[in-house]
Scaffold this motif. Structure first.
Motif, PDB file in Angstrom:
ATOM      1  N   ASP A 262       0.881  -1.161   0.000  1.00 10.11           N
ATOM      2  CA  ASP A 262       0.000   0.000   0.000  1.00 10.11           C
ATOM      3  C   ASP A 262       0.926   1.221   0.000  1.00 10.11           C
TER       4      ASP A 262
ATOM      5  N   GLN B 165      -9.605   5.013   4.651  1.00 12.30           N
ATOM      6  CA  GLN B 165      -9.605   3.882   3.725  1.00 12.30           C
ATOM      7  C   GLN B 165     -10.272   4.212   2.381  1.00 12.30           C
TER       8      GLN B 165
ATOM      9  N   LYS C 117     -10.819  -0.090  -2.098  1.00 16.36           N
ATOM     10  CA  LYS C 117     -10.727  -0.968  -0.928  1.00 16.36           C
ATOM     11  C   LYS C 117     -11.862  -0.616   0.029  1.00 16.36           C
TER      12      LYS C 117
ATOM     13  N   GLU D 221      -0.002  -3.448   4.537  1.00 16.77           N
ATOM     14  CA  GLU D 221      -1.130  -2.515   4.675  1.00 16.77           C
ATOM     15  C   GLU D 221      -1.153  -1.890   6.066  1.00 16.77           C
TER      16      GLU D 221
ATOM     17  N   GLY E 284      -8.014  -1.902   3.999  1.00 12.78           N
ATOM     18  CA  GLY E 284      -6.994  -2.293   3.030  1.00 12.78           C
ATOM     19  C   GLY E 284      -6.558  -3.732   3.223  1.00 12.78           C
TER      20      GLY E 284
END
Length: 239
Positions: A17, A56, A159, A188, A193
């Motif tokens: 990520d 997120q 996500k 992450e 995620g």
């Protein structure tokens, strides 16, 4: 801590990520989203609220949520959502030019370089825009480490939907024949995620850089940060 959600397989590729894992950029994203949301619908919220409710989301879902919170309809059919996202991009670039440059999170660049030195394929799967990622990778001097970047621009669903990581996996597989989801690892920092990666069948190292480690209990393994974590560490943890 460690959770045995997946079969033990040798680690052959790593997907990062971006925000909250490689860079500490949430403050500048918060400032950009807030500026646009305040102008569009009069919404105001502090950074703690952003971390709890917005972190997120990609830009599209962030503005959908902003309109929902204000009880206003967002007419996506006429390009209003795209206009908001474009304005946020311009604000972000202005903030970066004004010196609001994000910093690499502790251990992240060292880990990326050590994985590359082992010859393991690397990718990014992020809810940020590709332009955001390119600007920040260049600022950190690691833009050449990631030939594969799946960003918000590349997916229909953000996500925790698995689309981001499924697309990153597919691109890795095109370069590494025989690679499977079980051979990969996602790093992450958010619960949503991590769920995206889990739903894609990929193991997850959760890093508690933007929230309590307890929220990463569903990850294969979790750590406070990437500080002191090397490719050898990952190969030991995810042998």
């Amino acid at each position: 801590f460690f959770s045995g959600l997946f079969p033990v397989m040798p680690l052959k590729a790593v997907i990062f990520d971006f925000d909250g894992v490689i860079v500490d950029s949430e403050h500048v994203h918060y400032e950009a989203i807030l500026e646009v949301a305040k102008e569009a619908v009069g919404l105001d919220f502090d950074f703690d609220y952003y971390l709890k409710h917005f972190i997120q989301f990609d830009d599209r879902d962030a503005f959908r949520e902003a309109y929902r919170m204000q009880g206003q309809a967002l007419d996506e059919a006429n390009g209003a959502l795209e206009a908001l996202c474009s304005k946020k991009q311009l604000v972000l670039e202005r903030l970066l030019e004004e010196g609001h440059a994000p910093e690499a999170l502790p251990g992240a660049v060292d880990l990326i370089n050590s994985i590359a030195a082992k010859g393991l394929p690397l990718a990014i799967g992020s809810g940020a825009t590709k332009r955001d990622i390119e600007l920040m990778l260049k600022a950190l001097g690691i833009q050449d480490r990631f030939p594969i970047v799946v960003a918000a621009d590349d997916v229909e669903k953000s996500k925790p939907d698995p689309e981001t990581y499924l697309k990153a996996l597919a691109q890795l597989q095109s370069q590494t024949p025989g690679l499977t989801a079980a051979d990969c690892l996602v790093i992450e920092d958010t619960a949503g995620g991590a769920q995206s990666a889990i739903s894609a069948g990929i193991r997850v190292l959760g890093v508690a850089t933007t929230g309590p480690i307890e929220k990463l209990a569903h990850c294969t393994r979790a750590a406070p940060s990437l500080e002191g974590v090397s490719a050898d560490t990952l190969l030991e943890w995810f042998a």
